[in-house]
Design an enzyme around this catalytic site. Structure first.
Site, mmCIF file in Angstrom:
data_model
loop_
_atom_site.group_PDB
_atom_site.id
_atom_site.type_symbol
_atom_site.label_atom_id
_atom_site.label_comp_id
_atom_site.label_asym_id
_atom_site.label_seq_id
_atom_site.Cartn_x
_atom_site.Cartn_y
_atom_site.Cartn_z
ATOM 1 N N ASN A 14 0.913 -1.172 0.181
ATOM 2 C CA ASN A 14 -0.321 -0.388 0.032
ATOM 3 C C ASN A 14 0.410 1.255 -0.169
ATOM 4 O O ASN A 14 1.670 1.244 0.566
ATOM 5 C CB ASN A 14 -0.850 -0.219 1.127
ATOM 6 C CG ASN A 14 -1.951 1.194 0.991
ATOM 7 O OD1 ASN A 14 -1.830 2.016 0.444
ATOM 8 N ND2 ASN A 14 -2.267 1.782 2.086
ATOM 9 N N TRP A 15 1.234 1.509 -1.363
ATOM 10 C CA TRP A 15 1.615 2.753 -1.113
ATOM 11 C C TRP A 15 1.429 4.176 -1.041
ATOM 12 O O TRP A 15 2.256 5.137 -0.783
ATOM 13 C CB TRP A 15 2.716 3.197 -2.841
ATOM 14 C CG TRP A 15 3.237 1.761 -3.370
ATOM 15 C CD1 TRP A 15 3.993 1.278 -2.807
ATOM 16 C CD2 TRP A 15 3.274 2.402 -5.290
ATOM 17 N NE1 TRP A 15 4.918 0.647 -3.544
ATOM 18 C CE2 TRP A 15 4.601 0.730 -4.982
ATOM 19 C CE3 TRP A 15 3.337 2.902 -6.290
ATOM 20 C CZ2 TRP A 15 4.565 0.611 -5.841
ATOM 21 C CZ3 TRP A 15 3.615 2.163 -7.249
ATOM 22 C CH2 TRP A 15 4.288 1.730 -7.488
ATOM 23 N N LYS A 16 0.471 4.100 -0.223
ATOM 24 C CA LYS A 16 -0.759 5.945 -0.077
ATOM 25 C C LYS A 16 -0.344 6.438 -0.440
ATOM 26 O O LYS A 16 0.234 6.363 -1.956
ATOM 27 C CB LYS A 16 0.136 5.739 1.693
ATOM 28 C CG LYS A 16 -0.170 4.042 2.501
ATOM 29 C CD LYS A 16 0.411 4.832 3.858
ATOM 30 C CE LYS A 16 -0.016 3.361 4.333
ATOM 31 N NZ LYS A 16 0.573 3.703 6.383
ATOM 32 N N HIS A 100 -9.555 1.197 4.768
ATOM 33 C CA HIS A 100 -8.017 1.196 5.511
ATOM 34 C C HIS A 100 -8.313 1.910 6.861
ATOM 35 O O HIS A 100 -8.938 2.908 6.689
ATOM 36 C CB HIS A 100 -7.190 2.040 4.732
ATOM 37 C CG HIS A 100 -5.890 1.842 5.125
ATOM 38 N ND1 HIS A 100 -5.357 2.890 6.330
ATOM 39 C CD2 HIS A 100 -4.892 1.056 5.014
ATOM 40 C CE1 HIS A 100 -3.491 2.929 6.292
ATOM 41 N NE2 HIS A 100 -3.751 1.638 5.663
ATOM 42 N N GLU A 102 -6.695 4.782 8.502
ATOM 43 C CA GLU A 102 -6.051 5.685 8.016
ATOM 44 C C GLU A 102 -7.263 6.587 7.214
ATOM 45 O O GLU A 102 -7.906 7.873 7.861
ATOM 46 C CB GLU A 102 -5.016 5.729 6.710
ATOM 47 C CG GLU A 102 -3.839 5.816 7.683
ATOM 48 C CD GLU A 102 -3.076 5.384 6.684
ATOM 49 O OE1 GLU A 102 -1.634 5.524 7.278
ATOM 50 O OE2 GLU A 102 -2.887 5.765 5.619
ATOM 51 N N GLU A 172 -5.838 -4.874 10.907
ATOM 52 C CA GLU A 172 -4.958 -3.465 10.692
ATOM 53 C C GLU A 172 -4.556 -2.663 11.795
ATOM 54 O O GLU A 172 -5.689 -1.957 12.447
ATOM 55 C CB GLU A 172 -4.959 -2.460 9.896
ATOM 56 C CG GLU A 172 -5.147 -2.644 8.684
ATOM 57 C CD GLU A 172 -5.122 -1.479 7.881
ATOM 58 O OE1 GLU A 172 -4.009 -1.391 6.973
ATOM 59 O OE2 GLU A 172 -6.082 -0.951 7.578
ATOM 60 N N GLY A 178 1.954 2.817 11.301
ATOM 61 C CA GLY A 178 3.146 3.966 10.932
ATOM 62 C C GLY A 178 3.995 3.783 12.499
ATOM 63 O O GLY A 178 4.864 4.977 12.445
ATOM 64 N N SER A 218 3.440 -1.316 10.136
ATOM 65 C CA SER A 218 4.544 -1.620 10.659
ATOM 66 C C SER A 218 5.196 -2.959 10.335
ATOM 67 O O SER A 218 5.687 -3.850 10.793
ATOM 68 C CB SER A 218 4.794 -1.833 12.379
ATOM 69 O OG SER A 218 4.233 -0.134 12.447
ATOM 70 N N GLY A 239 3.077 -0.615 4.572
ATOM 71 C CA GLY A 239 2.674 0.534 4.131
ATOM 72 C C GLY A 239 4.615 0.960 3.938
ATOM 73 O O GLY A 239 5.239 0.753 2.969
#
Length: 261
Positions: A14-16, A100, A102, A172, A178, A218, A239
């Protein structure tokens, strides 16, 4: 009791909101030929909308699947700035991350929104990767289990038994996203077991035994193998570590090793 099943392992990057269009082809050209030695592992790259066309073109005739990071729940209409699931399917996007942590935390996405997006993805032939998060304020194991069960149930409302074969679930824990600190493999396994049992309760044990469930939060080469050795962890949603092509390949290799041994 955990039932051993031969679920195909999967590693999803997931490159975000990272990578530029000018960086995409070089990454894919580096990764693609090296995947031949890992034919038992699915490799997926998920990028922001502005990258998707370049990603699809660069990944043509390779084994890499391209996924989107989000989409809207309407097929078309006056929804400025949103992404149509029909457009994703037409572009050749095979998967889409939905819910997600986020998206839930920063953009206040609800379980109802996640469910609407899930149904929209399915009707347009795009496989949803439904993310199940964990609220940091939970105070007990019972609250923890209830939170997970409720998200799974709400996210899968209206999904048929047949459609479950096209769904992936990803756990998640919010605190791990992160932070650099993943859950312990044992704790992650407990949470994924709750998810799988919830699917069994909603549908049946056969469907639960076949659905692929991922861990995200992570993930990096130092912890991926031990996580993937857990019986209910079928893959990882990665990520920051997956922004580097060499590290992404290392995670593919670790997934292959963990599920072979």
């Amino acid at each position: 009791m955990v039932i051993k099943m031969s679920r195909r392992p999967i590693v999803i990057a997931n490159w975000k909101m990272n990578k530029l269009p000018s960086e995409v082809s070089q990454y894919i050209q580096y990764v693609a030929p090296k995947l031949d030695g890992y034919s038992n592992v699915d490799a997926v790259l998920a990028g922001q909308d502005v990258l998707l066309n370049t990603m699809v073109m660069a990944a043509k005739d390779t084994s890499i699947e391209i996924g989107a990071e989000n989409m809207y729940w309407q097929d078309k209409g006056a929804y400025t700035g949103e992404t149509s699931p029909r457009a994703l399917a037409d572009l050749g996007i095979s998967k889409v991350i939905i819910g997600h942590s986020e998206r839930r935390n920063y953009f206040r996405e609800t379980d109802e929104m996640v469910n609407l997006k899930t149904l929209a993805a399915l009707r347009n032939g795009v496989e949803p990767i439904i993310a199940i998060d964990e609220a940091v304020q939970l105070s007990s194991l019972n609250d923890h289990a209830h939170w997970i069960v409720n998200q799974v149930v709400e996210s899968l409302k209206g999904v048929t038994e047949q459609e479950m074969s096209r769904i992936l679930l990803a756990y998640e824990p919010t605190a791990a996203i992160g932070s650099g600190q993943a859950m312990t493999p044992v704790d992650a396994q407990k949470s994924l077991r709750i998810i799988r049992q919830t699917v069994a309760d909603m549908f049946n044990q056969n469907i639960a035994d076949r659905v692929r469930i991922l861990y995200g939060g992570s993930v990096k080469p130092a912890n991926a193998y031990d996580l993937l050795k857990q019986p209910d962890i079928d893959g990882v949603l990665v990520g920051d570590a997956a922004l580097d092509a060499t590290t992404f390949l290392e995670l593919i290799s670790l997934a292959d090793q963990a599920k072979r041994n």
